[in-house]
Write a protein that holds these residues in place. Structure first.
Motif, mmCIF file in Angstrom:
data_model
loop_
_atom_site.group_PDB
_atom_site.id
_atom_site.type_symbol
_atom_site.label_atom_id
_atom_site.label_comp_id
_atom_site.label_asym_id
_atom_site.label_seq_id
_atom_site.Cartn_x
_atom_site.Cartn_y
_atom_site.Cartn_z
ATOM 1 N N MET A 77 -10.090 -15.832 -1.348
ATOM 2 C CA MET A 77 -9.264 -14.528 -2.592
ATOM 3 C C MET A 77 -10.009 -13.243 -2.063
ATOM 4 S SD MET A 77 -8.124 -14.643 -6.416
ATOM 5 C CE MET A 77 -7.150 -16.267 -6.224
ATOM 6 N N SER A 78 -9.480 -12.240 -2.065
ATOM 7 C CA SER A 78 -10.296 -10.943 -1.903
ATOM 8 C C SER A 78 -10.508 -10.449 -3.120
ATOM 9 C CB SER A 78 -9.284 -9.989 -1.403
ATOM 10 O OG SER A 78 -8.513 -9.473 -2.215
ATOM 11 N N ILE A 79 -11.788 -9.669 -3.141
ATOM 12 C CA ILE A 79 -12.188 -8.943 -4.323
ATOM 13 C C ILE A 79 -11.300 -8.248 -5.076
ATOM 14 C CG2 ILE A 79 -13.918 -7.178 -5.424
ATOM 15 C CD1 ILE A 79 -15.805 -8.218 -3.051
ATOM 16 N N ALA A 80 -10.217 -7.546 -4.524
ATOM 17 C CA ALA A 80 -9.192 -6.918 -5.040
ATOM 18 C C ALA A 80 -8.385 -7.732 -5.870
ATOM 19 C CB ALA A 80 -8.351 -5.970 -3.985
ATOM 20 N N LYS A 81 -7.898 -8.754 -5.371
ATOM 21 C CA LYS A 81 -7.084 -9.839 -6.167
ATOM 22 C C LYS A 81 -7.660 -10.347 -7.266
ATOM 23 C CE LYS A 81 -4.159 -11.212 -2.149
ATOM 24 N NZ LYS A 81 -3.769 -12.362 -1.453
ATOM 25 N N VAL A 82 -9.153 -10.726 -7.304
ATOM 26 C CA VAL A 82 -10.066 -10.973 -8.366
ATOM 27 C C VAL A 82 -9.853 -10.366 -9.632
ATOM 28 C CG1 VAL A 82 -11.739 -11.961 -8.927
ATOM 29 C CG2 VAL A 82 -11.263 -12.908 -6.948
ATOM 30 N N ARG A 83 -10.246 -8.877 -9.128
ATOM 31 C CA ARG A 83 -10.037 -7.789 -10.167
ATOM 32 C C ARG A 83 -8.759 -7.749 -10.830
ATOM 33 N NH1 ARG A 83 -13.641 -3.138 -7.106
ATOM 34 N NH2 ARG A 83 -15.553 -4.009 -7.365
ATOM 35 N N LYS A 84 -7.851 -8.002 -9.997
ATOM 36 C CA LYS A 84 -6.404 -7.920 -10.695
ATOM 37 C C LYS A 84 -6.224 -8.990 -11.580
ATOM 38 C CE LYS A 84 -1.618 -6.957 -9.241
ATOM 39 N NZ LYS A 84 -0.760 -6.895 -8.300
ATOM 40 N N LYS A 85 -6.645 -10.331 -11.311
ATOM 41 C CA LYS A 85 -6.374 -11.268 -12.087
ATOM 42 C C LYS A 85 -7.305 -11.215 -13.121
ATOM 43 C CE LYS A 85 -6.421 -16.253 -11.851
ATOM 44 N NZ LYS A 85 -6.735 -17.537 -11.295
ATOM 45 N N VAL A 86 -8.334 -10.714 -13.145
ATOM 46 C CA VAL A 86 -9.339 -10.584 -14.314
ATOM 47 C C VAL A 86 -8.653 -9.545 -15.306
ATOM 48 C CG1 VAL A 86 -11.589 -9.783 -15.107
ATOM 49 C CG2 VAL A 86 -11.411 -11.189 -13.252
#
Length: 69
Positions: free
Chosen positions: A1-10
């Motif tokens: 999972m990319s950092i952008a997707k993780v940030r969006k999820k958080v």
């Protein structure tokens, strides 16, 4: 999972958590405020006969016309 997707999820999870906290805080404040209040407001549209008022002795009452809310 990319950092952008993780940030969006958080951010999405954080938003849900903050919304739940806000709703709970509002509910708590509403319940505590209503528990302290002993005020009862009544509006009579039209009354025939005798009317009694149960109020503390220090209550100041004024006469009102029949059209006054």
């Amino acid at each position: 999972m990319s950092i952008a997707k993780v940030r969006k999820k958080v951010r999405k999870e954080l938003g849900k958590t903050l919304a739940i906290c806000a709703v709970l805080a509002a509910a708590f404040l509403t319940v505590s405020a209503s528990a302290e209040s002993k005020a009862r407001i009544v509006r009579l549209s039209e009354v025939e006969g005798t009317v009694q008022l149960d109020a503390p002795p220090e209550t100041v009452l004024t006469k009102r016309s029949s059209t006054c809310p």
